[in-house]
Design a protein around this motif. Structure first.
Motif, PDB file in Angstrom:
ATOM      1  N   LYS A  93       4.353   6.156   3.691  1.00 30.43           N
ATOM      2  CA  LYS A  93       3.193   6.142   2.799  1.00 30.43           C
ATOM      3  C   LYS A  93       2.621   7.560   2.648  1.00 30.43           C
ATOM      4  N   ARG A  94       2.084   7.826   1.480  1.00 31.80           N
ATOM      5  CA  ARG A  94       1.399   9.097   1.274  1.00 31.80           C
ATOM      6  C   ARG A  94       0.060   9.039   2.005  1.00 31.80           C
ATOM      7  N   LEU A  95      -0.325  10.160   2.608  1.00 26.57           N
ATOM      8  CA  LEU A  95      -1.530  10.191   3.429  1.00 26.57           C
ATOM      9  C   LEU A  95      -2.457  11.319   3.000  1.00 26.57           C
ATOM     10  N   LEU A  96      -3.728  10.999   2.889  1.00 32.08           N
ATOM     11  CA  LEU A  96      -4.782  11.988   2.732  1.00 32.08           C
ATOM     12  C   LEU A  96      -5.781  11.698   3.836  1.00 32.08           C
ATOM     13  N   MET A  97      -5.800  12.543   4.857  1.00 32.00           N
ATOM     14  CA  MET A  97      -6.625  12.267   6.029  1.00 32.00           C
ATOM     15  C   MET A  97      -7.532  13.461   6.314  1.00 32.00           C
ATOM     16  N   GLU A  98      -8.829  13.217   6.220  1.00 33.71           N
ATOM     17  CA  GLU A  98      -9.843  14.208   6.562  1.00 33.71           C
ATOM     18  C   GLU A  98     -10.419  13.797   7.912  1.00 33.71           C
ATOM     19  N   LEU A  99     -10.064  14.558   8.948  1.00 36.84           N
ATOM     20  CA  LEU A  99     -10.341  14.130  10.316  1.00 36.84           C
ATOM     21  C   LEU A  99     -11.409  15.007  10.972  1.00 36.84           C
ATOM     22  N   GLY A 100     -11.379  15.084  12.282  1.00 34.12           N
ATOM     23  CA  GLY A 100     -12.444  15.737  13.022  1.00 34.12           C
ATOM     24  C   GLY A 100     -12.473  17.247  12.865  1.00 34.12           C
ATOM     25  N   GLY A 101     -13.563  17.821  13.312  1.00 34.00           N
ATOM     26  CA  GLY A 101     -13.709  19.263  13.282  1.00 34.00           C
ATOM     27  C   GLY A 101     -14.541  19.751  14.453  1.00 34.00           C
ATOM     28  N   VAL A 150       0.849  -1.190   0.000  1.00 34.19           N
ATOM     29  CA  VAL A 150       0.000   0.000   0.000  1.00 34.19           C
ATOM     30  C   VAL A 150       0.885   1.240   0.000  1.00 34.19           C
ATOM     31  N   GLY A 151       0.739   2.055  -1.057  1.00 36.78           N
ATOM     32  CA  GLY A 151       1.577   3.233  -1.180  1.00 36.78           C
ATOM     33  C   GLY A 151       0.957   4.495  -0.646  1.00 36.78           C
ATOM     34  N   ALA A 152      -0.380   4.489  -0.482  1.00 37.19           N
ATOM     35  CA  ALA A 152      -1.077   5.657   0.040  1.00 37.19           C
ATOM     36  C   ALA A 152      -2.300   5.198   0.806  1.00 37.19           C
ATOM     37  N   VAL A 153      -2.643   5.972   1.819  1.00 36.95           N
ATOM     38  CA  VAL A 153      -3.845   5.713   2.611  1.00 36.95           C
ATOM     39  C   VAL A 153      -4.705   6.963   2.569  1.00 36.95           C
ATOM     40  N   SER A 154      -5.958   6.784   2.151  1.00 34.32           N
ATOM     41  CA  SER A 154      -6.938   7.866   2.158  1.00 34.32           C
ATOM     42  C   SER A 154      -7.971   7.527   3.211  1.00 34.32           C
ATOM     43  N   PHE A 155      -8.031   8.340   4.256  1.00 33.02           N
ATOM     44  CA  PHE A 155      -8.877   8.027   5.415  1.00 33.02           C
ATOM     45  C   PHE A 155      -9.725   9.230   5.770  1.00 33.02           C
ATOM     46  N   THR A 156     -10.995   8.997   6.022  1.00 34.34           N
ATOM     47  CA  THR A 156     -11.878  10.006   6.589  1.00 34.34           C
ATOM     48  C   THR A 156     -12.488   9.435   7.855  1.00 34.34           C
ATOM     49  N   GLY A 157     -12.321  10.146   8.951  1.00 36.05           N
ATOM     50  CA  GLY A 157     -12.820   9.655  10.226  1.00 36.05           C
ATOM     51  C   GLY A 157     -12.295  10.488  11.378  1.00 36.05           C
ATOM     52  N   LYS A 175      -4.130  21.512  11.369  1.00 42.16           N
ATOM     53  CA  LYS A 175      -3.932  21.066  12.749  1.00 42.16           C
ATOM     54  C   LYS A 175      -4.430  19.613  12.892  1.00 42.16           C
ATOM     55  N   ALA A 176      -5.231  19.335  13.919  1.00 40.51           N
ATOM     56  CA  ALA A 176      -5.683  17.959  14.156  1.00 40.51           C
ATOM     57  C   ALA A 176      -6.816  17.543  13.239  1.00 40.51           C
ATOM     58  N   SER A 177      -7.158  18.381  12.270  1.00 40.14           N
ATOM     59  CA  SER A 177      -8.245  18.047  11.349  1.00 40.14           C
ATOM     60  C   SER A 177      -7.763  17.351  10.087  1.00 40.14           C
ATOM     61  N   GLY A 178      -6.453  17.119   9.952  1.00 39.69           N
ATOM     62  CA  GLY A 178      -6.048  16.284   8.837  1.00 39.69           C
ATOM     63  C   GLY A 178      -4.803  16.705   8.111  1.00 39.69           C
ATOM     64  N   LEU A 179      -4.533  15.956   7.043  1.00 41.80           N
ATOM     65  CA  LEU A 179      -3.381  16.156   6.161  1.00 41.80           C
ATOM     66  C   LEU A 179      -3.847  16.018   4.719  1.00 41.80           C
ATOM     67  N   GLY A 180      -3.317  16.844   3.838  1.00 40.06           N
ATOM     68  CA  GLY A 180      -3.624  16.719   2.423  1.00 40.06           C
ATOM     69  C   GLY A 180      -4.963  17.346   2.084  1.00 40.06           C
ATOM     70  N   ARG A 181      -5.264  17.349   0.797  1.00 40.30           N
ATOM     71  CA  ARG A 181      -6.482  17.971   0.318  1.00 40.30           C
ATOM     72  C   ARG A 181      -7.152  17.097  -0.746  1.00 40.30           C
ATOM     73  N   SER A 182      -8.476  17.008  -0.647  1.00 36.87           N
ATOM     74  CA  SER A 182      -9.287  16.447  -1.727  1.00 36.87           C
ATOM     75  C   SER A 182     -10.000  17.622  -2.382  1.00 36.87           C
ATOM     76  N   GLY A 183     -11.113  17.355  -3.065  1.00 33.43           N
ATOM     77  CA  GLY A 183     -11.834  18.414  -3.754  1.00 33.43           C
ATOM     78  C   GLY A 183     -11.224  18.690  -5.116  1.00 33.43           C
TER      79      GLY A 183
END
Length: 484
Positions: free
Chosen positions: A252-260, A228-235, A456-464
């Motif tokens: 690994k490359r990370l795209l993480m959309e986390l809490g708010g 696995v080269g990248a993990v895309s996680f929302t949670g 901050k603690a809401s994630g890394l990377g961008r979608s959209g």
């Protein structure tokens, strides 16, 4: 005489084939509390097999022309469109979404994303550069990372998963999908459509795989898997932090959309009709189970009492009930666990000195937490610091823009904030000081072509839009002596 209703059982899917597991778990309707399906409960070995299948297919899929990859996405969307009515019913039964939310956001927005990615230009995989610099020609291309693990949340299961897999597949990555355990059925339907579309193009079936499971084991296995080269996680931020830690050894490359813990700043000159409409989305849109919910209302003291009066009026008018009933405004939460978590946060607000008001007329069945208004909510309250992910609005008075900004920024989160004011220049000034990745001025709407993610603690990377390509590809530069 009792009647036994048969419910379907859904397997995992690996390289185009259903994979049964020794055990299954039950999926429930959050309103009726009835079992609506049984789903495979994958263990680590199943997740490993899915990642291995994706890795085995990745080179062939990466070499598949972009036009074919686009056709797969487009055909999957067409197949899902043919099942639209069924998917809307699933969104109400599986995710507990109100009908309008099920139609517009859970289903139609997901189908739109598939259509959009099915028409994107292959030029997106080439990065424009100056043709010649210091006698050297060059090009920059986007290369797929290989395998992307796509782990989606329970609030918008189909929309979130499409937002992950569409750009990943477009870019030439193979994917392993892992939906949230509470409501995986829409992602099962997506898997079926993608498998059929892959087969129609004679594309490698291992380009798309599905792992479902009740616990964290299978998702953790995907993050750990060396292919696995990248993990895309929302949670949640809690789980995102563990993924960050687990992914580090493999870089690994990370795209993480986390809490708010979104703040809505209402200045003294705000249009209160607009503020009330935006704030009450926390009660009426999926019962606040949205990471961009305006959970903290920071209102100028001069209009505080009037805003509270209006919010109390809305609170008294809410109808908690069946998501299928057009009269319903507030739906149940996804599970008893989430209901109890929200209840604990509200109890902490009472214990810490806030005034708490709740809606009445709550049905006896269904995993409801009553819509809640927390007043005198000082910034240090636990409910002001922790994401509720439920129908809870906190209201705090402020005496200046400076104080409002300080309160808004006083959490570990940085996802989405809003500013309401008739003075656009002043609103822009406030927005520029908010430490959120997205800020709305007099609106709670998003532009889907713009980057979306967390600070901050809401994630890394961008979608959209096409911004997710940054997380799903590696940039490669090639240079050679120019002949010009």
């Amino acid at each position: 005489m009792s009647v036994t209703v048969s419910v379907p059982t859904h397997p995992c899917w690996i390289a185009g084939q259903p994979v049964e597991t020794p055990t299954t778990y039950a999926v429930h309707d959050p309103y009726t509390e009835q079992v609506i399906a049984h789903v495979a409960d994958a263990v680590r070995a199943v997740a490993d097999a899915a990642a291995d299948a994706a890795a085995a297919a990745s080179a062939e899929w990466a070499a598949t022309p972009v036009a074919v990859r686009r056709r797969v996405l487009g055909r999957a969307g067409e197949l899902l469109e043919q099942r639209r009515d069924e998917l809307v019913e699933l969104a109400m039964a599986d995710a507990g979404a109100r009908r309008d939310v099920a139609e517009q956001t859970q289903v139609d927005a997901a189908l739109l994303r598939l259509r959009q990615w099915s028409t994107k230009s292959a030029d997106l995989l080439e990065v424009p550069v100056d043709p010649t610099v210091n006698g050297l020609a060059g090009r920059v291309t986007r290369l797929p990372v290989g395998v992307v693990a796509c782990i989606s949340p329970y609030n918008f299961p189909l929309l979130a998963m499409v937002g992950k897999i569409a750009p990943a597949l477009f870019a030439g990555n193979a994917v392993v999908m892992k939906p949230a355990p509470q409501d995986p059925l829409l992602v099962v339907a997506l898997t079926e459509a993608l498998n059929e579309a892959l087969a129609a193009e004679s594309a490698p079936p291992g380009a798309v795989n599905l792992v479902v499971g009740a616990g964290a084991e299978s998702g953790a296995a995907l993050v750990d898997h060396p292919a696995v080269g990248a993990v895309s996680f929302t949670g949640s931020t809690t789980v995102g932090t563990e993924i960050y830690r687990s992914a580090a050894p493999g870089m690994k490359r990370l795209l993480m959309e986390l809490g708010g813990k979104g703040a809505l700043v209402a200045r003294a000159d705000a249009d209160l009709d607009d503020v009330v409409a935006a704030a009450t989305r926390a009660w009426t849109v999926h019962a606040g189970q949205i990471c961009v919910t305006p959970a903290r209302i920071i209102v100028d003291r001069s209009i505080h009492d009037e805003l509270v009066r209006r919010l109390r009026g809305v609170l008294a008018s809410l109808v908690h009930g069946d998501p299928r009933d057009p009269a319903t405004t507030t739906v149940p939460l996804i599970s008893p666990v989430q209901r109890d978590r929200v209840a604990d946060l509200v109890a902490s607000a009472r214990a810490e000195g806030a005034r708490v008001e709740t809606a009445t007329g709550i049905p006896e069945r269904g995993w409801f937490h009553p819509a809640t208004l927390v007043l005198d909510a000082t910034p240090d309250l636990t409910v002001m610091q922790e994401e509720a992910f439920g129908p809870v609005i906190c209201v705090t008075a402020s005496d200046s823009d400076d104080e409002a900004v300080t309160i808004a920024n006083a959490t570990r989160y940085g996802l989405t904030d809003q500013v309401y004011s008739r003075d656009l220049a002043a609103a822009e000034a406030v927005a520029g000081r908010l430490r959120a990745a997205q800020v709305g001025i007099n609106t709670c709407a998003r532009r889907m072509d713009l980057p979306f993610g967390g600070s901050k603690a809401s994630g890394l990377g961008r979608s959209g839009g096409t911004y997710a390509l940054d997380s799903y590809t590696e940039l490669r530069a090639v240079v050679w002596p120019s002949t010009d």
